[in-house]
Design an enzyme around this catalytic site. Sequence first.
Site, PDB file in Angstrom:
ATOM      1  N   LYS A  13       2.184 -31.600 -28.979  1.00  0.00           N
ATOM      2  CA  LYS A  13       2.518 -33.008 -28.748  1.00  0.00           C
ATOM      3  C   LYS A  13       3.232 -33.628 -29.941  1.00  0.00           C
ATOM      4  CE  LYS A  13      -1.843 -34.084 -28.112  1.00  0.00           C
ATOM      5  NZ  LYS A  13      -2.459 -32.775 -28.389  1.00  0.00           N
ATOM      6  N   ARG A 166     -13.088 -29.017 -30.234  1.00  0.00           N
ATOM      7  CA  ARG A 166     -12.023 -29.932 -29.777  1.00  0.00           C
ATOM      8  C   ARG A 166     -11.507 -29.513 -28.407  1.00  0.00           C
ATOM      9  NH1 ARG A 166      -7.972 -29.614 -34.529  1.00  0.00           N
ATOM     10  NH2 ARG A 166      -6.738 -31.121 -33.381  1.00  0.00           N
TER      11      ARG A 166
HETATM   12  P1  AP5 Z   1       1.364 -29.727 -32.922  1.00  0.00           P
HETATM   13  O1  AP5 Z   1       2.667 -30.286 -32.477  1.00  0.00           O
HETATM   14  O2  AP5 Z   1       0.846 -30.106 -34.278  1.00  0.00           O
HETATM   15  O3  AP5 Z   1       0.252 -29.948 -31.795  1.00  0.00           O
HETATM   16  P2  AP5 Z   1      -0.465 -31.274 -31.312  1.00  0.00           P
HETATM   17  O4  AP5 Z   1      -0.587 -31.173 -29.832  1.00  0.00           O
HETATM   18  O5  AP5 Z   1       0.169 -32.485 -31.882  1.00  0.00           O
HETATM   19  O6  AP5 Z   1      -1.889 -31.001 -31.989  1.00  0.00           O
HETATM   20  P3  AP5 Z   1      -2.933 -31.964 -32.690  1.00  0.00           P
HETATM   21  O7  AP5 Z   1      -4.001 -31.065 -33.268  1.00  0.00           O
HETATM   22  O8  AP5 Z   1      -2.293 -32.920 -33.636  1.00  0.00           O
HETATM   23  O9  AP5 Z   1      -3.500 -32.695 -31.483  1.00  0.00           O
HETATM   24  P4  AP5 Z   1      -4.830 -33.365 -31.346  1.00  0.00           P
HETATM   25  O10 AP5 Z   1      -4.559 -34.049 -30.089  1.00  0.00           O
HETATM   26  O11 AP5 Z   1      -6.076 -32.584 -31.319  1.00  0.00           O
HETATM   27  O12 AP5 Z   1      -4.991 -34.153 -32.721  1.00  0.00           O
HETATM   28  P5  AP5 Z   1      -4.823 -35.666 -33.097  1.00  0.00           P
HETATM   29  O13 AP5 Z   1      -4.242 -35.729 -34.429  1.00  0.00           O
HETATM   30  O14 AP5 Z   1      -4.206 -36.430 -31.974  1.00  0.00           O
HETATM   31  O15 AP5 Z   1       1.476 -28.124 -32.835  1.00  0.00           O
HETATM   32  C1  AP5 Z   1       0.392 -27.284 -33.233  1.00  0.00           C
HETATM   33  C2  AP5 Z   1       0.935 -26.045 -33.958  1.00  0.00           C
HETATM   34  O16 AP5 Z   1       1.711 -25.254 -33.056  1.00  0.00           O
HETATM   35  C3  AP5 Z   1       1.878 -26.385 -35.133  1.00  0.00           C
HETATM   36  O17 AP5 Z   1       1.666 -25.406 -36.120  1.00  0.00           O
HETATM   37  C4  AP5 Z   1       3.275 -26.256 -34.535  1.00  0.00           C
HETATM   38  O18 AP5 Z   1       4.259 -25.899 -35.506  1.00  0.00           O
HETATM   39  C5  AP5 Z   1       3.073 -25.140 -33.517  1.00  0.00           C
HETATM   40  N1  AP5 Z   1       3.905 -25.302 -32.333  1.00  0.00           N
HETATM   41  C6  AP5 Z   1       4.218 -26.448 -31.695  1.00  0.00           C
HETATM   42  N2  AP5 Z   1       4.978 -26.198 -30.611  1.00  0.00           N
HETATM   43  C7  AP5 Z   1       5.120 -24.845 -30.563  1.00  0.00           C
HETATM   44  C8  AP5 Z   1       5.803 -23.969 -29.671  1.00  0.00           C
HETATM   45  N3  AP5 Z   1       6.449 -24.419 -28.590  1.00  0.00           N
HETATM   46  N4  AP5 Z   1       5.726 -22.648 -29.919  1.00  0.00           N
HETATM   47  C9  AP5 Z   1       5.042 -22.174 -30.975  1.00  0.00           C
HETATM   48  N5  AP5 Z   1       4.399 -22.965 -31.874  1.00  0.00           N
HETATM   49  C10 AP5 Z   1       4.437 -24.277 -31.662  1.00  0.00           C
HETATM   50  O19 AP5 Z   1      -6.354 -36.129 -33.132  1.00  0.00           O
HETATM   51  C11 AP5 Z   1      -7.227 -35.693 -34.151  1.00  0.00           C
HETATM   52  C12 AP5 Z   1      -8.583 -36.334 -33.948  1.00  0.00           C
HETATM   53  O20 AP5 Z   1      -8.468 -37.778 -34.018  1.00  0.00           O
HETATM   54  C13 AP5 Z   1      -9.263 -36.086 -32.586  1.00  0.00           C
HETATM   55  O21 AP5 Z   1      -9.971 -34.865 -32.571  1.00  0.00           O
HETATM   56  C14 AP5 Z   1     -10.182 -37.314 -32.491  1.00  0.00           C
HETATM   57  O22 AP5 Z   1     -11.337 -37.162 -33.277  1.00  0.00           O
HETATM   58  C15 AP5 Z   1      -9.343 -38.420 -33.105  1.00  0.00           C
HETATM   59  N6  AP5 Z   1      -8.531 -39.142 -32.105  1.00  0.00           N
HETATM   60  C16 AP5 Z   1      -7.172 -39.184 -32.031  1.00  0.00           C
HETATM   61  N7  AP5 Z   1      -6.780 -39.942 -30.983  1.00  0.00           N
HETATM   62  C17 AP5 Z   1      -7.916 -40.376 -30.378  1.00  0.00           C
HETATM   63  C18 AP5 Z   1      -8.167 -41.175 -29.227  1.00  0.00           C
HETATM   64  N8  AP5 Z   1      -7.172 -41.680 -28.475  1.00  0.00           N
HETATM   65  N9  AP5 Z   1      -9.463 -41.401 -28.880  1.00  0.00           N
HETATM   66  C19 AP5 Z   1     -10.478 -40.927 -29.626  1.00  0.00           C
HETATM   67  N10 AP5 Z   1     -10.318 -40.138 -30.721  1.00  0.00           N
HETATM   68  C20 AP5 Z   1      -9.045 -39.876 -31.097  1.00  0.00           C
END
Ligand code: AP5
Length: 211
Positions: A13, A166
Amino acid sequence: MKLILLGAPGAGKGTQAALIKNALKVPVISTGNLLREAIAQQTELGMQAQAYMDNGHLVPDELIIGLVKEKLESHDCDNGAILDGFPRTVAQAEAMEAFSQVDVALSFEVPDEVIVKRMAGRRTCPKCHTTFHVEDNPPKVEGICDKCGETLGIRHDDDPEVVTRRLEVYHEQTEPVKHYYEGKGNLHSVIGTGSVEETSAQIYKILGLNV
Ligand code: AP5
């Protein structure tokens, strides 16, 4: 346009949000990045959120909804926004209806075993939040952010045990949000297992963008 990005942790994402933003010319609101900034600055919100995030649980809805509402109501978002990581529960989706409409919901489909591999190799810039992968999406210079030159790090919640939690939380609490938008008729699935470029191409097609 208001676009929301749904998908498991590590589904890509954040990577795609950074690319789509240039094409749509609207800001990205990443609740994960906002929370990590709040933790780094030791704000009240950050202190309340940290334990939930470190353990792989969602931060309570009441802490998140007001934060997103405030961002969406700012002038930066007059032409729309890309929401990365919100809504993540049906309660958040329902609450959002009161202050903003969603035009398109994109759901990134990536199997759990691919997620586990991606998270193990993810490197993140603590300053500008750009993400890389040691094999699939490496920085030009090992360990250094291409965009701002900062030293890359590993997120606390990318620890394998926390990633497992997660993923469980995603299946239990966030997958129902997909069905919520399916019911509204604005959900589009994106196959997230191809390369970064292949994934972007699907998104541009769904959005009717000629990039
Ligand atoms: P990346 O693009 O970083 O993936 P992502 O989907 O953004 O992953 P996140 O871990 O950031 O998502 P998340 O939803 O768990 O975390 P968030 O920060 O929102 O890609 C991942 C990896 O793959 C990278 O190394 C990238 O280079 C690689 N990659 C990408 N695309 C690729 C491809 N096509 N092919 C190969 N490799 C690829 O949330 C963190 C925490 O915050 C949550 O756990 C929660 O505690 C809290 N939080 C956030 N939002 C909320 C909410 N709305 N409500 C409650 N708690 C919340």
